[in-house]
Design an enzyme around this catalytic site. Sequence first.
Site, short mmCIF file in Angstrom:
data_model
loop_
_atom_site.label_atom_id
_atom_site.label_comp_id
_atom_site.label_asym_id
_atom_site.label_seq_id
_atom_site.Cartn_x
_atom_site.Cartn_y
_atom_site.Cartn_z
N SER A 1 -5.08 -28.34 46.88
CA SER A 1 -5.39 -29.27 47.97
C SER A 1 -4.36 -30.38 48.07
O SER A 1 -4.21 -31.00 49.13
CB SER A 1 -6.74 -29.94 47.74
OG SER A 1 -7.76 -29.05 47.94
N CYS B 1 -12.45 -34.90 43.23
CA CYS B 1 -12.22 -33.96 42.12
C CYS B 1 -11.76 -32.59 42.57
O CYS B 1 -12.16 -32.14 43.64
CB CYS B 1 -13.51 -33.83 41.31
SG CYS B 1 -13.83 -35.36 40.40
N PRO B 2 -10.87 -31.94 41.81
CA PRO B 2 -10.34 -32.35 40.50
C PRO B 2 -9.20 -33.37 40.54
O PRO B 2 -8.76 -33.84 39.50
CB PRO B 2 -9.85 -31.02 39.92
CG PRO B 2 -9.48 -30.19 41.11
CD PRO B 2 -10.44 -30.57 42.20
N GLY B 3 -8.71 -33.74 41.75
CA GLY B 3 -7.76 -34.85 41.77
C GLY B 3 -6.44 -34.59 42.49
O GLY B 3 -5.50 -35.37 42.35
N GLY B 4 -6.37 -33.53 43.28
CA GLY B 4 -5.11 -33.21 43.98
C GLY B 4 -4.66 -34.31 44.93
O GLY B 4 -3.47 -34.61 45.03
N ASP C 1 -16.53 -38.98 42.98
CA ASP C 1 -16.98 -37.58 42.99
C ASP C 1 -17.84 -37.36 41.75
O ASP C 1 -17.57 -37.93 40.70
CB ASP C 1 -15.75 -36.65 42.94
CG ASP C 1 -16.05 -35.23 43.41
OD1 ASP C 1 -17.03 -34.64 42.93
OD2 ASP C 1 -15.30 -34.72 44.26
N ASP D 1 -22.09 -41.18 45.19
CA ASP D 1 -22.12 -40.50 46.49
C ASP D 1 -21.10 -41.16 47.43
O ASP D 1 -21.15 -42.38 47.64
CB ASP D 1 -23.54 -40.60 47.07
CG ASP D 1 -23.66 -39.94 48.43
OD1 ASP D 1 -22.66 -39.33 48.89
OD2 ASP D 1 -24.74 -40.03 49.04
N ASP E 1 -11.76 -35.97 51.42
CA ASP E 1 -11.66 -34.51 51.55
C ASP E 1 -13.02 -33.87 51.22
O ASP E 1 -13.09 -32.76 50.72
CB ASP E 1 -10.56 -34.02 50.57
CG ASP E 1 -10.20 -32.56 50.75
OD1 ASP E 1 -10.41 -32.02 51.84
OD2 ASP E 1 -9.71 -31.95 49.78
N LYS F 1 -13.68 -30.81 58.34
CA LYS F 1 -13.92 -29.38 58.15
C LYS F 1 -14.46 -28.81 59.45
O LYS F 1 -15.37 -29.41 60.07
CB LYS F 1 -14.91 -29.14 57.00
CG LYS F 1 -14.59 -29.93 55.73
CD LYS F 1 -13.32 -29.46 55.03
CE LYS F 1 -12.95 -30.42 53.90
NZ LYS F 1 -11.66 -30.11 53.26
#
Length: 358
Positions: free
Chosen positions: A191, A224-227, A243, A263, A280, A309
């Site tokens: 990502s 997460c995971p942190g891209g 997250d 949240d 994201d 999205k």
Amino acid sequence: MNSLLAYCRPGYEGDVAAELTQCCAELQVYGYPVFNRAQGFVVFHCNEEGDAETVGQQLAVSQTIFARQIIVITHYLDDLEKKDRLGPILHAIEASDSDEHTNTLLYVEHADTEAGKELAKFCRKFTVPLRQGLRNSGRLTYKEKPHGRGIHLFFTDYDKCYVGHSYGKQRSAFASGVCRLKFPSGAPSRSTLKLEEAILTMLTESQRQRIFREGGTAVDLGACPGGWTYQLVKRELSVEAIDNGLIDEHLMATGLVNHYAEDGFTYRPKFGRVDLLVCDMIERPDRVAALMSDWLHKGWADHAIFNLKLPMKKRYETVVAALGEIKTRLGKAQHDYMINVRHLYHDRDEVTVTVIKD
Ligand SMILES: C[S@@+](CC[C@H](N)C(=O)[O-])C[C@H]1O[C@@H](n2cnc3c(N)ncnc32)[C@H](O)[C@@H]1O
């Protein structure tokens, strides 16, 4: 021919067609789109002579959402013979050339589909004699200049191609409109390339300098995971990463990241405000649009970069509705921001939005 050719991600032809129809109508140009599903391009036939040229000179790819590249098509050649493809193509280019513009670039391209990719090697090889032929006949400068007119050939098969051109300020600077990026080895997810492409292609140099500076701050919702956090930390921002998931240990070790398992819809910046909000989260586009505009409107963030999205159908309409929601919520303040939306090469079923304060 008096048509436009727009390249897109396969599967998005209907969205490009709807958008192109709207963009042309705004320029008082009318016509109709033609496409097959998942072919990776749309042809828009204009009704009035000269209209495709008008659009080609005025509509910048960067102002559109779903088009990767837009070409003014002058010819469609569908019976090229293997032993002489060059002759008819040179003839077509010559017939549509004008003294008003200098051709400084040549692109030999194909669709971003499996069938298209099979033509990649042929396109590369064909560029060499074509370039030579065009230079010999004075139709292409010896020196490549990024702002001149570009000649495009778009092959749909070995014997079929569209011939056309694009203008420096309007076209995407990338071949086939595709910004390829190398995956950074230290990034925790693919990502990361979405945010990198957005930063590199949707912001101006002065916006990048203003936002990404030592001591700058950001919130990453759905981190997460942190891209995405990786891209922010790489540019020296301190990040509040929100997250419930696990965040990459190397990012935490930089000392620039604080991870909060909260949240994203109710989280508020720990110190009242940040420079940049990114998001994201996989959520309904109207919910994300409302959340982003609230952060900007309430002054919790100066700028925002986020993904919307997309649903399976009516994606163009969904994006237009989300943009309308953002503008309504920002009210008069919408004029203080530069808002851009692009379906980036590294995006999948989503678009990237940048809302940057002037
Ligand atoms: C597509 S992933 C984000 C990937 C991330 N941008 C990266 O580059 O590694 C979406 C993330 O959003 C998180 N998420 C979804 N809804 C959330 C919410 N309401 N609050 C916080 N995080 C949420 C999920 O846990 C998931 O990790």
